[in-house]
Design an enzyme around this catalytic site. Structure first.
Site, short mmCIF file in Angstrom:
data_model
loop_
_atom_site.label_atom_id
_atom_site.label_comp_id
_atom_site.label_asym_id
_atom_site.label_seq_id
_atom_site.Cartn_x
_atom_site.Cartn_y
_atom_site.Cartn_z
N ASP A 30 0.85 -1.31 0.08
CA ASP A 30 0.08 -0.06 -0.16
C ASP A 30 0.96 1.18 -0.06
O ASP A 30 1.49 1.74 0.97
CB ASP A 30 -0.93 0.04 1.24
N ASP A 31 0.72 1.78 -1.07
CA ASP A 31 1.63 3.09 -1.23
C ASP A 31 3.23 2.99 -1.34
O ASP A 31 3.91 3.80 -0.97
CB ASP A 31 1.35 4.24 -0.11
N CYS A 68 -5.66 4.23 -4.55
CA CYS A 68 -5.81 2.81 -4.04
C CYS A 68 -6.93 2.09 -4.38
O CYS A 68 -7.13 1.18 -4.69
CB CYS A 68 -5.54 2.71 -2.55
N ARG A 72 -7.88 -0.84 -6.74
CA ARG A 72 -8.40 -2.33 -6.17
C ARG A 72 -9.80 -2.70 -6.98
O ARG A 72 -10.00 -3.76 -7.08
CB ARG A 72 -8.81 -2.13 -4.63
N LYS A 132 -6.61 -4.87 3.25
CA LYS A 132 -7.32 -3.65 3.13
C LYS A 132 -8.47 -3.89 2.09
O LYS A 132 -8.02 -4.71 0.95
CB LYS A 132 -6.40 -2.67 2.61
N HIS A 224 1.72 2.08 3.93
CA HIS A 224 0.61 3.33 4.07
C HIS A 224 0.67 4.30 5.39
O HIS A 224 1.02 3.57 6.61
CB HIS A 224 -0.63 2.83 3.93
N ASP A 331 -0.45 -0.74 -4.71
CA ASP A 331 -1.57 -0.23 -5.37
C ASP A 331 -1.52 1.02 -5.87
O ASP A 331 -2.50 1.70 -6.59
CB ASP A 331 -2.78 -0.23 -4.09
N ASN A 332 -0.48 1.79 -5.90
CA ASN A 332 -0.45 3.09 -6.36
C ASN A 332 1.22 3.43 -6.47
O ASN A 332 2.05 2.57 -5.52
CB ASN A 332 -1.36 4.15 -6.11
N LYS A 382 1.88 9.69 -5.95
CA LYS A 382 0.60 9.07 -5.78
C LYS A 382 -0.52 10.21 -6.10
O LYS A 382 -0.20 11.54 -5.45
CB LYS A 382 0.20 8.48 -4.32
#
Length: 544
Positions: A30-31, A68, A72, A132, A224, A331-332, A382
């Site tokens: 995540d991130d 994010c 997804r 998540k 994240h 995710d990004n 992001k």
């Protein structure tokens, strides 16, 4: 002749896989920035992912959405986020009244797309999620209603990585967790990456006796914000980042140039012109604070890698590793926004002192300049359509029936997250469902299978790669990319502000350092026309 051989190998492997359908493990950070992992030029210790890259392959050009939940949604449905409810994020809809009530902008999965989990479960897979979710809170949007057999889900976009602090009004200290459709609380020993790993291993072990293959989504929330990590991991990185942003970025760039990820070479984007100071503009006290933030971030990534190692060790011990496709992505791109100041400011129970950064009760993000380091060599971060906002590392370990075809290689074909669903169906021998599932009309899958690229073939797309978020846009055809991107200023007005288009040749300039729009106006016109077609197809407001 080589193409015939590759196709023959693919047919042979398809027959072999049909006899024992492969498991599928999707691991999502995540991130995480493009250059944070050791195998992508980073200095952070990530031995498990680096070993996975050595045994499998790396992709040099893999895209996500700019943020994010849209990413997804594309994973789950295999198509554009604007068509399935995540044209924008739920969190920003209150600031965008013109989008409220517009189809495709519900802020959650709207039921119009296919469900990856439902398709695989119908084909005989056990399906699991741990981590998540961020795709809706209503009962009909629960993972179990969308095809997962077991799911421990964080419904929010972010949360404390420790057990929440009682009484705190900080948004990340008030998360909602749900297991198998029921709201649950986490205990005092909770730490996100450890807990999600434990849960997923438990689900996998529980389902092993069924003899079915599995699809498992390890949806980690590290790294994240808020920056949290176990104390021993933080101590490991003490002093590692005292040299500052520019020095660490140059070190990463040097390793990337030797990595094979950019065979034509790469020039790094210059630091963006934002209010965040450069390293030589900081006082000693400010440098100590910024270095500590990055120490904790690195500790989070290191600790995440350890937990991924635990997952891989479980698969090996249970004799499931060889028959499992393992894919790791983020995710990004790296996150440069200051959530701790705007989206979720601290309260009286928050302790952001230097000594407490990274510990329970702190509420810190690492800021724009470290995000630029994580995005090396790319432009922006992001939330934007710069390469730094939508580019992710992608590591693939193929099942044993395909092993050896790509071990240690780098794939330079471009993939994107909406390609994952059709790739997984292709690997499992499941037919494309078209525009219907379980008697209901669905948005057809528009991503393509990446399996040919992983076997050494070229990919053929019928549509250009295009996307939009917060008014930032991009379209890519072959090596050419037209983007309208800028650093968001966190104001509601910036979410829909018009931006100047820029043209880049990504084969020559992945860092997006040289705008070619003035030199190639015909290419700009061509890409603009293709963008307008995409905007109409995806239902963007500007196409009205």
């Amino acid at each position: 002749m080589l193409r015939i051989m590759v196709v023959s190998l693919a047919l042979w492997c398809g027959a072999a896989l049909a006899e024992s359908r492969p498991n599928i493990l999707l691991i999502m950070a995540d991130d995480l920035g493009f250059s944070d992992l050791g195998s992508y030029g980073g200095e952070i210790d990530t031995p498990n992912l680096d070993e996975l890259a050595e045994q499998g392959l790396r992709m040099s050009s893999f895209y996500t959405a700019p943020t994010c939940s849209p990413t997804r949604s594309m994973v789950m449905t295999g198509t554009d986020n604007h068509l399935v409810g995540l044209g924008t994020m739920e969190e920003v809809l209150p600031f965008l009244p013109a989008l409220q009530g517009r189809p495709g902008y519900e802020g959650h999965l709207n039921g119009r797309g296919h469900s990856l989990a439902a398709l695989l479960r119908e084909a005989g897979y056990n399906t699991y999620l741990s981590g998540k979710w961020h795709l809706g809170r209503a009962p009909e949007q629960d993972p179990l209603q969308l095809g997962f057999d077991r799911a421990f889900a964080l419904l929010d976009g972010g949360a404390s990585h420790f057990q929440p602090v009682p009484g705190s009004q900080v948004r990340v200290e008030k998360p909602t967790y749900r297991e198998d459709g029921r709201t649950v609380e986490v205990e005092g020993t909770f730490f996100s990456s450890d807990f999600y790993t434990d849960k997923l291993i438990g689900y996998l072990e529980e389902g092993r006796a069924s003899g079915k293959p599995f699809f498992a989504w390890a949806a980690y929330t590290a790294p994240h914000w808020p920056l949290h990590a176990p104390a021993d991991y933080i101590a490991k990185y003490q002093g590692r980042y005292d040299a500052g942003y520019e020095a660490i970025r140059e070190q990463r760039l040097a390793r990337l140039r030797d990595s094979g990820l950019f065979p034509g070479g790469v020039s790094a984007a210059k630091p963006a012109q934002v209010p965040s100071p450069l390293w030589d503009q900081l006082s000693e006290q400010e440098r100590a604070l910024q270095a500590r933030k990055m120490e904790v971030y690195a500790a989070m990534v290191d600790h995440l890698d350890m937990n991924i190692g635990r997952l891989l060790d479980y698969l090996k011990r249970s004799n499931q590793y060889d028959n499992t496709l393992i894919l790791f992505v983020s995710d990004n791109g790296a996150a440069g926004e200051d959530h701790a100041r705007g989206y979720s400011p601290g309260d009286a129970l928050t302790d952001d002192s230097l000594a407490n950064i990274g510990r329970r009760g702190s509420n810190i993000n690492y800021g724009f300049r470290w995000a630029e380091v994580s995005a090396t060599p790319f432009s922006l971060v992001k939330g934007t359509t710069g390469e730094g906002g939508i580019s992710s590392p992608a590591i693939v370990k193929l099942p044993a029936a395909l092993q050896g075809l790509a071990a240690g290689q780098i794939v330079h074909e471009t993939g994107r997250v909406d390609d994952l669903l059709p790739t997984f169906l292709d690997l499992a021998g499941i037919a494309d469902p078209g525009d219907r599932f379980a008697g209901e009309r669905k948005q057809p899958i528009t991503g393509i299978s990446l399996l040919p690229a992983w076997l050494g073939q070229s990919l053929q797309r019928s549509r250009p790669l295009a996307g939009e978020m917060f008014g930032q846009t991009y379209i890519r055809i072959d090596d050419w990319k037209l983007r309208a991107a800028s650093v968001p200023d966190s104001s509601p007005a910036s979410l829909s502000a018009p931006r100047q288009g820029q043209l880049f040749n990504l084969r020559q300039d992945r860092g997006e350092t040289r705008d070619l729009s003035g030199e190639f106006p015909h290419k700009v016109a061509e890409l603009k026309q293709a963008w307008e077609q995409y905007a109409r197809w995806a239902g963007l407001p500007e196409a009205d």
